[in-house]
Structure formats: structure tokens, C-alpha cells
Design an enzyme around this catalytic site. Structure first.
Site, PDB file in Angstrom:
ATOM      1  N   ASP A   1       7.376  80.740  10.223  1.00  0.00           N
ATOM      2  CA  ASP A   1       6.353  79.614  10.113  1.00  0.00           C
ATOM      3  C   ASP A   1       5.500  81.000   9.287  1.00  0.00           C
ATOM      4  O   ASP A   1       5.279  81.628   9.506  1.00  0.00           O
ATOM      5  CB  ASP A   1       5.525  79.733  11.062  1.00  0.00           C
ATOM      6  CG  ASP A   1       5.111  79.057  12.230  1.00  0.00           C
ATOM      7  OD1 ASP A   1       4.961  78.148  12.294  1.00  0.00           O
ATOM      8  OD2 ASP A   1       4.384  78.842  11.215  1.00  0.00           O
TER       9      ASP A   1
ATOM     10  N   GLN B   1       1.838  68.851  18.070  1.00  0.00           N
ATOM     11  CA  GLN B   1       2.198  68.317  16.299  1.00  0.00           C
ATOM     12  C   GLN B   1       1.466  68.209  15.291  1.00  0.00           C
ATOM     13  O   GLN B   1       0.548  67.949  15.116  1.00  0.00           O
ATOM     14  CB  GLN B   1       3.663  67.245  16.492  1.00  0.00           C
ATOM     15  CG  GLN B   1       4.280  67.199  15.190  1.00  0.00           C
ATOM     16  CD  GLN B   1       5.186  66.137  15.405  1.00  0.00           C
ATOM     17  OE1 GLN B   1       5.028  65.774  15.885  1.00  0.00           O
ATOM     18  NE2 GLN B   1       6.059  66.232  14.701  1.00  0.00           N
TER      19      GLN B   1
ATOM     20  N   HIS C   1      10.722  69.587  14.298  1.00  0.00           N
ATOM     21  CA  HIS C   1      11.431  70.934  13.318  1.00  0.00           C
ATOM     22  C   HIS C   1      11.400  71.175  15.003  1.00  0.00           C
ATOM     23  O   HIS C   1      10.265  71.160  15.903  1.00  0.00           O
ATOM     24  CB  HIS C   1      10.572  71.673  12.625  1.00  0.00           C
ATOM     25  CG  HIS C   1       8.888  71.576  12.858  1.00  0.00           C
ATOM     26  ND1 HIS C   1       7.486  70.168  12.546  1.00  0.00           N
ATOM     27  CD2 HIS C   1       8.267  72.310  13.536  1.00  0.00           C
ATOM     28  CE1 HIS C   1       7.333  70.258  13.108  1.00  0.00           C
ATOM     29  NE2 HIS C   1       7.304  71.700  13.541  1.00  0.00           N
ATOM     30  N   PHE C   2      12.364  72.334  15.263  1.00  0.00           N
ATOM     31  CA  PHE C   2      11.920  73.224  16.057  1.00  0.00           C
ATOM     32  C   PHE C   2      11.493  74.408  15.665  1.00  0.00           C
ATOM     33  O   PHE C   2      11.631  74.868  15.018  1.00  0.00           O
ATOM     34  CB  PHE C   2      13.439  73.921  16.747  1.00  0.00           C
ATOM     35  CG  PHE C   2      13.840  72.573  17.549  1.00  0.00           C
ATOM     36  CD1 PHE C   2      13.687  72.401  19.605  1.00  0.00           C
ATOM     37  CD2 PHE C   2      14.671  72.049  16.816  1.00  0.00           C
ATOM     38  CE1 PHE C   2      14.136  71.396  19.522  1.00  0.00           C
ATOM     39  CE2 PHE C   2      15.512  70.546  17.707  1.00  0.00           C
ATOM     40  CZ  PHE C   2      14.890  70.221  19.863  1.00  0.00           C
TER      41      PHE C   2
HETATM   42  P1  5GP Z   1       3.766  72.067  14.994  1.00  0.00           P
HETATM   43  O1  5GP Z   1       2.858  71.919  15.188  1.00  0.00           O
HETATM   44  O2  5GP Z   1       4.149  70.922  13.921  1.00  0.00           O
HETATM   45  O3  5GP Z   1       4.708  72.328  15.832  1.00  0.00           O
HETATM   46  O4  5GP Z   1       4.380  73.011  13.823  1.00  0.00           O
HETATM   47  C1  5GP Z   1       4.019  73.241  12.688  1.00  0.00           C
HETATM   48  C2  5GP Z   1       4.221  74.907  12.018  1.00  0.00           C
HETATM   49  O5  5GP Z   1       3.695  74.539  11.188  1.00  0.00           O
HETATM   50  C3  5GP Z   1       2.862  76.150  12.200  1.00  0.00           C
HETATM   51  O6  5GP Z   1       3.326  76.823  13.075  1.00  0.00           O
HETATM   52  C4  5GP Z   1       2.504  75.799  11.212  1.00  0.00           C
HETATM   53  O7  5GP Z   1       2.081  77.764  11.737  1.00  0.00           O
HETATM   54  C5  5GP Z   1       3.712  75.699  10.401  1.00  0.00           C
HETATM   55  N1  5GP Z   1       3.108  75.652   8.970  1.00  0.00           N
HETATM   56  C6  5GP Z   1       1.916  74.619   8.466  1.00  0.00           C
HETATM   57  N2  5GP Z   1       2.337  74.868   7.225  1.00  0.00           N
HETATM   58  C7  5GP Z   1       2.662  75.653   7.043  1.00  0.00           C
HETATM   59  C8  5GP Z   1       3.384  75.405   5.086  1.00  0.00           C
HETATM   60  O8  5GP Z   1       2.485  75.065   4.495  1.00  0.00           O
HETATM   61  N3  5GP Z   1       4.578  76.616   5.015  1.00  0.00           N
HETATM   62  C9  5GP Z   1       5.793  77.250   6.700  1.00  0.00           C
HETATM   63  N4  5GP Z   1       6.380  78.224   6.589  1.00  0.00           N
HETATM   64  N5  5GP Z   1       4.592  76.325   7.250  1.00  0.00           N
HETATM   65  C10 5GP Z   1       3.607  75.964   8.030  1.00  0.00           C
END
Ligand code: 5GP
Length: 139
Positions: free
Chosen positions: A32, A95, A101-102
């Protein structure tokens, strides 16, 4: 419903970089970029799915298996006291990237988790952490 231009779709297609720790024909896992703790890793299916509700059950089952495999590697690599395995559905639930994703989030005694989706990590640190997980998975 599903946007092919989301950042994880671009990582899967190789259009955007990521510090990958695992990949097979069905899933990819990478660090992440805004980790909540050392070793925070994401496991993403290659199938197009927005969240827990539109993913095919069989694909979800494979994704859970990949998540367990990668989590075992993160456990070996970082030896946290515990670990959160987390998954969010829709913005109101937290989200921010709309490709299911997990999260694998190691938890360390005495250390609070950093805020979700806030501070970008140093790329050299992410590269080193990814290498540790890859090595742990190779054992
Ligand atoms: P969500 O909020 O959708 O559950 O999680 C998305 C995750 O993706 C977040 O923890 C955020 O830090 C991570 N993230 C956002 N943009 C990027 C990126 O460009 N690359 C990576 N590796 N992680 C990202």
C-alpha cells in the site's frame, strides 16, 4: 459501475508501477502506497469487480486464498503481534479505490495504526518492505 481507469486496474495492466510481492494468473499483491503500518499490503483480483457484491463467488474464494498466502508472507517478514484483514465497500464505508481488494495490515504492540489513505510512504522503504515479503514467500 466498474471504471477500467481506476488505479488498481492500471497497476494490473502494468500501466502504473507498484511494489509487487506476489502475482499469479488471478491476483496481484503489492505494498500500500499510504501504509497504515509497516508491511501494509493489498491483494487485488485481476477480474473486474468493484466490491464484495459484484465479484463472482468463485473469484472471491480464490482471492481469499491468495490473501491468506500473502498474509502468511507478511507475518513471516514483519512478525507483528497481530494483523487486520480488511475490505471496504463504497465511499461511505471508506473505500477509495473502486476495484475490490483486501488490506493486510500488521498490528504492532504499542503502535497505533496511521490514518487510512493519508501519507505517501518513501518509495525506498516500500521497495525494501516488498523485498522482505517476497523473500518470506519464497521460503
Ligand atoms: P480503500 O480505501 O479503497 O479500501 O483502499 C485503497 C488503498 O489504496 C488505500 O489504503 C491507499 O493507501 C492505497 N492506494 C491509493 N493509491 C495507491 C497507489 O497509487 N498505489 C498503491 N500501491 N496504493 C494506493
Amino acid at each position: 459501475m466498474y471504471d477500467d481507469n481506476n488505479i488498481f486496474a492500471k497497476i494490473i495492466r502494468g500501466e502504473m508501477p507498484a511494489f509487487k510481492v506476489f502475482e499469479d494468473e488471478r491476483a496481484v499483491a503489492f505494498m500500500d502506497a499510504m501504509p497504515q503500518s509497516e508491511g501494509h499490503t493489498l491483494v487485488v483480483p485481476k477480474a473486474r469487480a468493484r466490491n464484495f457484491f459484484d465479484i463472482e463467488p468463485a473469484v472471491l474464494a480464490e482471492l481469499i486464498q491468495a490473501t491468506q498466502h500473502v498474509a502468511r508472507g507478511v507475518q513471516k517478514a514483519f512478525s507483528p503481534g497481530g494483523m487486520r484483514i480488511v475490505q471496504f465497500n463504497e465511499a461511505v464505508a471508506g473505500q477509495t479505490v473502486f476495484h475490490i481488494h483486501f488490506h493486510i495490515i500488521p498490528c504492532y504492540a504499542g503502535a497505533e495504526l496511521r490514518t487510512h489513505n493519508r501519507d505517501w510512504a518513501d518509495k525506498a522503504v516500500l521497495a525494501e518492505h516488498a523485498e522482505r515479503v517476497r523473500q518470506a514467500l519464497a521460503k
